[in-house]
Design a protein around this motif. Sequence first.
Motif: not given
Length: 452
Positions: A341-345, A378-386
Amino acid sequence: MTRTARCQACGRPMESTGGPGRTASYCSQACRQRAYRERRRPGDVPARDLVTDLTDRLTRLRVEPALAFHADVEALSPRFAQLRRLAREARQGVEEPEVQVGAEPEAAENVTPTTVTNLGVTDPGEDALADLIEAHRQELRVHCYRLLGSYDEAEDLTQETFLRAWRARESLTGVDNPRAWLYKVATNACLDFLRKHNRRPSTYEPVPGMDSGDGPPPPRLSWLQPFPDDQLPDAPAPHQREHRPDDEAVASETLELVFLTAIQQLPPRQRAAVILRDVAGWTAQETAELLDTSVASANSAVQRGRSALRQALPGRREDWSAAEPSAGDLALLQRYMEAAARADFDAMAELVREDVVLTMPPNPFWFTSREAMVAFVRPSLDPESPMFVGHWRHLPVRANGQLAVAGYLRRPGTSVFRAQLIDVLRVERGRIAEITTFEPHLFPAFALPMTL
């Protein structure tokens, strides 16, 4: 010539002709439904006993940790459903006035014309088969699921079993063991299905442009689906269990995905022999009769199947066996949901083993290391990722006797979390060793909403 019979539900007299055809068992559709409700009453558990049991369970309810609280409350749900059912039937008993035997029926009570109800709809044999089917529906569905590995197909083959049983119901007369007869019908239905669909596990192939890790490709079963724990029989089916397998790799608690994956690698008749003998608990003689073969042939199939399972299963049974989750397992699952939920990798990476295996049947993606899995996620959970897909929420569930979560995704620009996946987890030595991700179409089977 006419003869007088009495309704099996209310006792009212019914006149019927002496011509061909069976006499009706009930005077109206209302009586038929009332009798059906009585047969479906769950175990005829007295209401007072249910209240006592619920009171005891409530006093032992764990409020902390949150996951244990949720699991305890979920375990209460079936008992409350039974109590509601008994209360509803009690209310209907008050609302529907009792009819004295011999009294003339009122016109409003009989909702079906006499010419229809007296055509002869059921006989004792049909009622006995209906009761038999209801008594063994859940365990036969689990039996079909073990043979097939697919929840949807287990549902279909269970219905096919009952259809075949209905067509052959006259042969049930004089059968000493009706439960074994149903198992034989179910096993043959599944073997017929497997003959038409030559399904054997393969191994995952490399996906171009994707790092899947340095571990060996895992077995691939594109048809594999999870099974909801709350649809398991309330208790092991009663049966003599003179034989207990000496190999820990096979036992009666075998719905784990790792066992299903291993047993799907056996030829269908070997698979059926092992499941009947070592999982369902039938004796060697009974297994041979269920498979229409000799005892020597059945024993040979079982021995070959056990040997193959020993090679396919990952080490000792205690390394992979499903069991009641410990407090540590529940805490691990809670941290898993919170990290997603937090996208805490970093937190997610700490929860999984370095050699974690992730598969996504029926999709071709697979990973055999923590590094490869995190790089994929990681790319799908990171709000900064396209490639960001949105925010996640998870609900804890139980599938195949294992910890699992139902994942809901809220995509950017929307306000609703929609059903996305079910992750079934295998925990080993305090960390997640395997994640099997399934598509969301089985949410209704798990009694889960499609949106949050």
